[in-house]
Scaffold this motif. Structure first.
Motif, PDB file in Angstrom:
ATOM      1  N   SER A 191       1.607   5.246  -5.370  1.00  0.00           N
ATOM      2  CA  SER A 191       1.415   5.022  -6.790  1.00  0.00           C
ATOM      3  C   SER A 191       2.590   5.600  -7.566  1.00  0.00           C
ATOM      4  O   SER A 191       3.273   6.512  -7.090  1.00  0.00           O
ATOM      5  N   ASN A 236       3.264   1.178   3.185  1.00  0.00           N
ATOM      6  CA  ASN A 236       2.238   1.046   2.161  1.00  0.00           C
ATOM      7  C   ASN A 236       1.304  -0.134   2.425  1.00  0.00           C
ATOM      8  O   ASN A 236       0.550  -0.540   1.556  1.00  0.00           O
ATOM      9  N   SER A 293      -8.569   4.305   5.921  1.00  0.00           N
ATOM     10  CA  SER A 293      -8.407   5.704   5.514  1.00  0.00           C
ATOM     11  C   SER A 293      -7.076   5.977   4.819  1.00  0.00           C
ATOM     12  O   SER A 293      -6.623   7.113   4.779  1.00  0.00           O
ATOM     13  N   LYS A 294      -6.444   4.959   4.299  1.00  0.00           N
ATOM     14  CA  LYS A 294      -5.161   5.113   3.638  1.00  0.00           C
ATOM     15  C   LYS A 294      -5.314   5.006   2.130  1.00  0.00           C
ATOM     16  O   LYS A 294      -6.174   4.285   1.639  1.00  0.00           O
ATOM     17  N   ARG A 295      -4.469   5.717   1.403  1.00  0.00           N
ATOM     18  CA  ARG A 295      -4.393   5.577  -0.044  1.00  0.00           C
ATOM     19  C   ARG A 295      -3.071   4.882  -0.374  1.00  0.00           C
ATOM     20  O   ARG A 295      -2.061   5.160   0.256  1.00  0.00           O
ATOM     21  N   PRO A 296      -3.078   4.026  -1.381  1.00  0.00           N
ATOM     22  CA  PRO A 296      -1.831   3.332  -1.722  1.00  0.00           C
ATOM     23  C   PRO A 296      -0.848   4.274  -2.421  1.00  0.00           C
ATOM     24  O   PRO A 296      -1.234   5.237  -3.064  1.00  0.00           O
ATOM     25  N   GLU A 341      -7.336   0.305  -7.490  1.00  0.00           N
ATOM     26  CA  GLU A 341      -6.149   0.870  -6.860  1.00  0.00           C
ATOM     27  C   GLU A 341      -5.711   0.067  -5.644  1.00  0.00           C
ATOM     28  O   GLU A 341      -4.572   0.199  -5.203  1.00  0.00           O
ATOM     29  N   ASP A 361      -2.310  -1.514  -5.596  1.00  0.00           N
ATOM     30  CA  ASP A 361      -1.074  -0.768  -5.361  1.00  0.00           C
ATOM     31  C   ASP A 361      -0.613  -0.795  -3.900  1.00  0.00           C
ATOM     32  O   ASP A 361       0.455  -0.283  -3.582  1.00  0.00           O
TER      33      ASP A 361
END
Length: 184
Positions: free
Chosen positions: A58, A48, A53-56, A25, A28
């Motif tokens: 999607s 982005n 601690s970040k999520r991409p 991931e 992304d």
């Protein structure tokens, strides 16, 4: 269920404890670019960028359709930025156009990524030999409305669709990839 792992076999790492293939991931996330020519792709999105601690962001669009609190359908897809368009087209085909579940998934699709300003339409043959192509009349109507069209000879999003009707489930896997529904 569609699960994002990115690329074939994700990160190519298998958890020995769970037997689950780990995703990739990280792909992304956006990264800063020195390229200032964004005529064919959107510029990187600063919101982005990679940070702790970040999520991409999607394109995953798992969708559950309810009516009066009752399950009517579940749909998801794989295919990156084309996922949302494929998902909504399957839902509209079934619920607005009243197509059966298989026809809802099999119907030709259109995609538009914003940049470049081109409408891509499906015009290709599946792994099982079925040809999928947006009708010429629809293409002509889009041209008359000023759209620039480009045939998509492979790719697109692959949808999975489950419909709940009168206590029965109907599952459809997208023939574009040669999958078959399976359940237990």
């Amino acid at each position: 269920m569609t699960s994002t792992i990115n690329y074939y076999f994700g990160s190519q790492i298998l958890s020995l404890n769970t037997g689950i293939v780990l995703n990739n991931e990280m792909d992304d996330f956006s990264v800063p670019s020195s390229n200032t020519n964004f005529t064919s792709v959107p510029p990187p999105a600063p919101n982005n960028f990679i940070s702790p601690s970040k999520r991409p962001m999607s394109s995953m669009t798992p969708t559950i359709v309810l009516k009066d609190g009752e399950l009517k359908a579940v749909v998801g897809a794989s295919g990156g930025v084309m996922i949302p368009a494929a998902t909504i087209q399957v839902v509209l085909n079934h619920f607005a156009l009243q197509l059966d579940p298989f026809s809802s998934v099999f119907a030709p699709r259109v995609y538009h990524k914003l940049i470049p300003n081109v409408v891509q339409y499906e015009n290709w043959t599946t792994v099982s030999g079925d040809h999928i192509e947006l009708p010429a009349s629809t293409r002509e109507e889009l041209k008359q409305r000023g759209h620039v069209l480009q045939g998509l000879t492979s790719g697109g999003a692959i949808s999975q669709f489950i419909v709940h009707n009168f206590g029965e489930l109907t599952a459809v896997s997208d023939p574009r990839k040669g999958g078959l529904p399976a359940g237990f």
